[in-house]
Write a protein that holds these residues in place. Structure first.
Motif, PDB file in Angstrom:
ATOM      1  N   ILE A   1       0.887  -1.163   0.000  1.00 27.93           N
ATOM      2  CA  ILE A   1       0.000   0.000   0.000  1.00 27.93           C
ATOM      3  C   ILE A   1       0.920   1.207   0.000  1.00 27.93           C
ATOM      4  O   ILE A   1       1.771   1.336   0.884  1.00 27.93           O
ATOM      5  CB  ILE A   1      -0.902   0.014   1.253  1.00 27.93           C
ATOM      6  CG1 ILE A   1      -2.022  -1.008   1.109  1.00 27.93           C
ATOM      7  CG2 ILE A   1      -1.494   1.394   1.474  1.00 27.93           C
ATOM      8  CD1 ILE A   1      -3.127  -0.581   0.172  1.00 27.93           C
ATOM      9  N   SER A   2       0.782   2.077  -0.986  1.00 29.21           N
ATOM     10  CA  SER A   2       1.670   3.231  -1.123  1.00 29.21           C
ATOM     11  C   SER A   2       0.828   4.489  -1.220  1.00 29.21           C
ATOM     12  O   SER A   2       0.020   4.617  -2.147  1.00 29.21           O
ATOM     13  CB  SER A   2       2.547   3.080  -2.380  1.00 29.21           C
ATOM     14  OG  SER A   2       3.227   1.843  -2.370  1.00 29.21           O
ATOM     15  N   CYS A   3       1.021   5.398  -0.289  1.00 28.67           N
ATOM     16  CA  CYS A   3       0.161   6.574  -0.212  1.00 28.67           C
ATOM     17  C   CYS A   3       0.889   7.841  -0.649  1.00 28.67           C
ATOM     18  O   CYS A   3       2.117   7.930  -0.581  1.00 28.67           O
ATOM     19  CB  CYS A   3      -0.389   6.743   1.198  1.00 28.67           C
ATOM     20  SG  CYS A   3      -1.707   5.556   1.543  1.00 28.67           S
TER      21      CYS A   3
ATOM     22  N   SER B   1       4.750   3.715   2.733  1.00 21.91           N
ATOM     23  CA  SER B   1       4.326   2.502   2.046  1.00 21.91           C
ATOM     24  C   SER B   1       4.624   1.308   2.932  1.00 21.91           C
ATOM     25  O   SER B   1       5.553   1.337   3.747  1.00 21.91           O
ATOM     26  CB  SER B   1       5.028   2.346   0.692  1.00 21.91           C
ATOM     27  OG  SER B   1       6.435   2.269   0.873  1.00 21.91           O
TER      28      SER B   1
ATOM     29  N   GLY C   1      -2.427   4.521  -3.201  1.00 23.41           N
ATOM     30  CA  GLY C   1      -3.263   4.003  -2.128  1.00 23.41           C
ATOM     31  C   GLY C   1      -4.670   4.558  -2.145  1.00 23.41           C
ATOM     32  O   GLY C   1      -5.623   3.852  -1.770  1.00 23.41           O
TER      33      GLY C   1
ATOM     34  N   GLN D   1      -6.994   2.362  -4.037  1.00 26.77           N
ATOM     35  CA  GLN D   1      -7.194   0.983  -3.569  1.00 26.77           C
ATOM     36  C   GLN D   1      -8.465   0.971  -2.716  1.00 26.77           C
ATOM     37  O   GLN D   1      -8.418   0.895  -1.493  1.00 26.77           O
ATOM     38  CB  GLN D   1      -5.972   0.515  -2.758  1.00 26.77           C
ATOM     39  CG  GLN D   1      -4.632   0.747  -3.442  1.00 26.77           C
ATOM     40  CD  GLN D   1      -4.273  -0.337  -4.441  1.00 26.77           C
ATOM     41  OE1 GLN D   1      -5.140  -0.917  -5.095  1.00 26.77           O
ATOM     42  NE2 GLN D   1      -2.990  -0.622  -4.584  1.00 26.77           N
TER      43      GLN D   1
END
Length: 364
Positions: free
Chosen positions: A265-267, A272, A351, A354
């Motif tokens: 998950i990379s915001c 991440s 993210g 997602q």
């Protein structure tokens, strides 16, 4: 202006050129990776179908570099302004029309850089004490700052060329100053980059997030309470809209072929974290709905509002075997904060896209 106010020998072109090289490199990396982030979040229509889903951790790398380079640029910009600030207060402020235009360009450049880095830093803290939308403002400020930087380099090209390698008096002081600046940039990077770079996690002292802290060992930006999804509606069903519409209960989804993938998950805030996600391939759900092979999907969340309540996933992502409607994370049923009863997880995707608390999937 009092005589001797700017007496340091470091207020000279050679020092400004050296700091400027580092600052320019950081800003260009920040700008380039920022464009990648913007295109992945809001691609133009002609590009949406061509966005790649691989490498799977591509967004993790580019957005990590974006925040790392932007953070490193803060002490570099401070050092650069300290080096050249006697010129900012030179009198008279304009000696000719061309000189006035150059000074105005520098004013715009400095103002846009300060605002760009200031708002970007506060975004990593998820603090927005201003009335304007962050993402759009940050995007256009990036263009303004980068354009101003290129024009400034063009205007100062002869001076930059003359001092690119030339050593001026005051070498020992310059070395000490540049060493201090390097140490400052290194300290800022080492103590914040761990939110993205796993092998720097132990030095992650001042980053806003620790990627290993949160429900089920993962951070959360928007909780179920904030989204109004803490309680799942009784009799929840996933609504599949396509040539063959369907309503699928959680038990129905669990009976479909299950797959486990490791994805981050990379915001946009710069953090991440990787996890093992289990669930149903989105491509299998589209096949169940009778979708053609090149179909994309529109995903709608249970949350009542929010800028990413509805997202669209192009066919390149929807057809990737790593893209799941996840029901579990790290072997556990999704916590409400991570999107129970079901969420999207896809490779090389921001993210914010997602989608959690999935309610509906519509074939495009």
């Amino acid at each position: 202006m009092r005589e001797g106010t700017f007496s340091s020998v470091l207020h000279e072109p050679r020092t400004a050129v050296v700091i400027g090289r580092w600052l320019g490199a950081a800003l260009l990396v920040c700008f380039g990776t920022g464009l990648v982030s913007h295109l992945l979040q809001q691609p133009p229509h002609w590009l949406a179908g061509a966005l790649p889903s691989r490498p799977a951790d591509g967004y993790r790398i580019t957005q990590g570099l974006h925040v790392i380079s932007g953070t490193a640029a803060i002490p570099l910009l401070g050092a650069k302004l300290w080096t050249v600030y006697p010129q900012l207060f030179a009198w008279p402020p304009a000696r000719s029309v061309l000189h006035l235009l150059e000074r105005l360009g520098i004013a715009v450049l400095v103002a846009s850089m300060l605002l760009e880095l200031f708002t970007g830093l506060l975004n990593t803290l998820q603090w927005y004490p201003w009335p304007f939308p962050f993402r759009q403002t940050h995007f256009w400020l990036g263009w303004l700052a980068t354009g101003g930087l290129l024009l400034h380099v063009a205007a100062k090209a002869p001076l930059i060329a003359a001092h690119w390698r030339r050593v001026r008096p005051g070498l020992a002081q310059r070395r000490a100053f540049l060493t201090a600046v390097t140490a400052s940039v290194g300290a800022v990077t080492l103590t914040t980059a761990g939110q993205t770079v796993p092998w720097l996690r132990r030095t992650d002292l001042f980053a806003p997030r620790r990627p290993d802290l949160g429900p089920q060992g993962l951070p959360v930006n928007r909780t179920a309470v904030q989204a109004g999804t803490a309680v799942t509606p009784a009799g929840w069903r996933l609504r599949l809209d396509g040539p063959r519409p369907a309503l699928l209960s959680l038990a129905d989804l669990q009976r479909l072929p299950q797959f486990t993938v490791e994805l981050p998950i990379s915001c946009v805030e710069g953090w991440s974290a990787s996890a093992h996600w289990s669930g149903v391939r989105v491509r299998d759900l589209l096949d169940l709905a009778g979708a053609p092979a090149d179909a994309g999907v529109r995903v709608t969340s249970l949350e009542a509002d929010g800028p990413y309540r509805v997202t669209e996933m192009p066919s390149g992502y929807a057809g990737d075997p790593l893209t799941l409607l996840a029901l579990r994370v790290n072997g556990e049923v999704l916590a409400p904060d991570h999107g129970y009863p079901a969420r999207i997880i896809a490779p090389n995707r921001p993210g914010v896209l997602q989608t959690k608390w999935v309610d509906r999937m519509e074939v495009l």
